[in-house]
Design an enzyme around this catalytic site. Structure first.
Site, mmCIF file in Angstrom:
data_model
loop_
_atom_site.group_PDB
_atom_site.id
_atom_site.type_symbol
_atom_site.label_atom_id
_atom_site.label_comp_id
_atom_site.label_asym_id
_atom_site.label_seq_id
_atom_site.Cartn_x
_atom_site.Cartn_y
_atom_site.Cartn_z
ATOM 1 N N TYR A 146 0.814 -1.211 0.000
ATOM 2 C CA TYR A 146 0.000 0.000 0.000
ATOM 3 C C TYR A 146 0.849 1.262 0.000
ATOM 4 C CZ TYR A 146 -3.824 -3.126 0.877
ATOM 5 O OH TYR A 146 -4.737 -4.127 0.770
ATOM 6 N N ASP B 7 -5.779 -6.457 5.452
ATOM 7 C CA ASP B 7 -6.917 -6.010 4.658
ATOM 8 C C ASP B 7 -7.833 -7.200 4.373
ATOM 9 O OD1 ASP B 7 -8.589 -4.576 3.056
ATOM 10 O OD2 ASP B 7 -7.128 -4.120 1.503
ATOM 11 N N ASP C 20 -1.806 -17.893 5.484
ATOM 12 C CA ASP C 20 -2.797 -18.773 4.845
ATOM 13 C C ASP C 20 -3.402 -19.728 5.879
ATOM 14 O OD1 ASP C 20 -0.045 -19.098 4.434
ATOM 15 O OD2 ASP C 20 -0.296 -20.731 3.022
ATOM 16 N N LYS D 56 3.613 -13.958 5.869
ATOM 17 C CA LYS D 56 3.986 -14.884 4.800
ATOM 18 C C LYS D 56 5.516 -14.959 4.770
ATOM 19 C CE LYS D 56 2.493 -17.529 1.469
ATOM 20 N NZ LYS D 56 1.727 -18.745 1.757
#
Ligand code: NAD
Length: 492
Positions: free
Chosen positions: A130, A234, A210, A177
């Site tokens: 972002y 988000d 995940d 991640k």
């Protein structure tokens, strides 16, 4: 009626914004909080008037003065400016912490009803993809830079632990991640592991994002506070909204060191605008967060209790809720009717749930948040070596042709270590199948691991520069305190 008068910037916004903001302002006034509301513009109309930021100077000045804003959703109309006014607002005031609670509400049916879902997602709000640093590297290859800093990570991670402390929560889960993005998401994970021991009474765990998505769908009640990077946050915070009744019920606060901005998670829902049908609960719960932030804890409790009583009794249900319960939408309560009911319920307490009464920042809103602790002195002592460079080259060729050519161009102080295509090594050939997209990353390194001066790198670029279309992006390769600042290619 409290004696203190608060100044708050209020931005009605677009679509259904003015309706939900009016509802919130009426209830806050009815709860006896003395507020001097400063009305300000942002969003679609502002873009249409030609202000490409969507946030006019008067609005910025108002928030600088009041330090607190309650805002409706803002649209970025197609064709007017390219940046979202929402993102601009968050960045202008460095509101680095996006806090999104997701709590099971009485009278709101969900698949998880009765499981006691009560979690908070603390999302880093400024960095990551972002940051908006984007380039087309070639006419056919887009790139967005993912920026994660140690400072930004430390600020949000400390924010999450402090929030857990003041809300009496027991666990903070970091979601990253880091297994794939070792240097960006990995930095966030390592920073989390460094900071967690400062909060020994709070359990700390790290999970891959995940897996968090999977666990949220399977058993959301296991989570308490989840702290995560911007894009992860988000996505999973919208997922979390879905667990507790949907967008009509999802509040959020954007907190910085000086300024805080409170808004619903939902957008301007244009098809419902002006019809007095929208569910204001999301912005009402955001307003409860705002009241706690400005030190009006009692009024916050009264307002939260009144919302919970209204939902619990089920006498007022907006269209979205009626749809979920399978009732007659024609009989749904209007936004105004819902607001009237919450006002009538001020002073009552819900029978089945309690408001969270402990969420005020210790020391009140003026108390500083813990600042980042990374020592400037240490920074100055970091040993650095530049060992080479990655040069990205656009060329309609094959790695078998480009490789030997770049080997010739490299010398004498550098050697071509490898060429990769979209991260996969293609030269020297590995046998891995990798399609080519006319963009090649050529990695040149010192043959003896020596510090490579800029003059050598510039000489290399000059030798490459005559080619057409040629080099498009250059990234230096460092060692910081003996650790490589870059990753290997896949297959290398
Ligand atoms: P949206 O959230 O506006 O609406 C999607 C659908 O969700 C609506 O059609 C409605 O059915 C439902 N919904 C949303 N809020 C509801 C509520 N309070 N009560 C009942 N139902 C509700 O999402 P969108 O349609 O993707 O976006 C519309 C505009 O809003 C876009 O311009 C977008 O950029 C903007 N937006 C702004 C913000 C913000 O200001 N923070 C956030 C998201 C989207």
């Amino acid at each position: 009626m409290t004696a203190i008068s608060h100044r708050i910037t209020v931005i009605p916004g677009d679509g259904v914004g003015p309706e939900v903001v009016r509802s919130a302002v009426r209830i806050i006034d009815a709860a006896g909080v003395s507020v001097d509301w400063e009305y300000a513009e942002a969003g679609a109309e502002v873009f249409r008037k030609g202000d490409t930021s969507g946030v006019p100077a008067e609005t910025r000045a108002s928030i600088e003065r009041t330090k607190v804003a309650l805002k409706g959703p803002l649209e970025t109309p197609v064709g007017f400016g390219e940046k979202s006014a929402n993102v601009t607002l968050r960045k202008l005031f460095e509101t680095y912490a996006n806090v999104r609670p997701a709590r099971e509400l009485p009278g709101v049916p969900t698949r998880y009803a009765g499981e006691g879902v009560d979690l908070v997602i603390v999302r880093e709000n400024v960095e990551d993809l972002y940051a908006g640093i984007e380039h087309m590297q070639t006419p056919d290859v887009g790139q967005t830079l993912k920026i994660i800093s140690r400072k930004g990570s430390e600020k949000i991670i400390r924010y999450a632990f402090e929030l857990a402390q003041r809300e009496g929560r027991r666990k903070v889960s970091a979601a990253t991640k880091a297994n794939i993005m070792k240097l960006s998401e990995g930095l966030f994970k390592r920073t989390f592991e460094q900071i967690a021991p400062d909060y020994p009474e709070i359990e700390a765990e790290h999970l891959i994002i995940d897996n968090v998505a999977h666990q949220l769908a399977k058993n959301p009640a296991q989570f308490d506070v989840i702290v995560t990077t911007n894009l992860n946050g988000d996505i999973i915070s919208d997922l979390a909204s879905g667990l507790v009744g949907g967008l009509g019920f999802a509040p959020s606060g954007n907190y910085g060191d000086d300024v805080a901005i409170f808004e619903a998670v939902h957008g301007s829902a244009p098809k419902h605008a002006g019809k007095d049908v929208i569910n204001p609960t999301a912005l009402l719960l955001s307003s409860v967060m705002m009241l706690r932030h400005i030190g009006e804890a009692d009024a916050a409790d009264r307002m939260e209790d009144a919302i919970l009583v209204t939902l619990e009794e089920g006498k007022a249900a907006t269209q979205d809720l009626v749809r979920q319960t399978g009732g007659d939408v024609e009989q749904a309560t209007s936004t105004t009717g819902f607001t009237d009911m919450v006002i009538a319920n001020l002073g009552r307490h819900p029978a089945t749930v309690a408001a969270r009464h402990r969420t005020q920042r210790p020391g009140g809103p003026a108390a500083p948040l813990p600042r980042w602790s990374y020592e400037a002195a240490h920074y100055a002592t970091i040993d650095r070596t530049t060992v080479g460079v990655d040069v990205f080259i656009e060329e309609d060729t094959t790695s078998a042709v480009l490789g030997p050519l770049m080997e010739t161009i490299a010398g004498p102080d550098l050697v071509l270590e490898m060429i990769s295509s979209r991260g996969t090594m293609v030269y020297p050939a590995t046998g891995l199948a990798s399609d080519d997209v006319r963009l090649w990353r050529c990695r040149f390194v010192s043959p003896v691991g020596a510090d490579v001066p800029d003059s050598v790198l510039l000489g290399l670029l000059e030798r490459i520069a005559g080619r057409h279309p040629g080099w498009t992006h250059v990234e230096k390769l460092h060692f910081f305190d003996g650790e490589p600042s870059y990753t290997k290619a896949q297959g290398q």
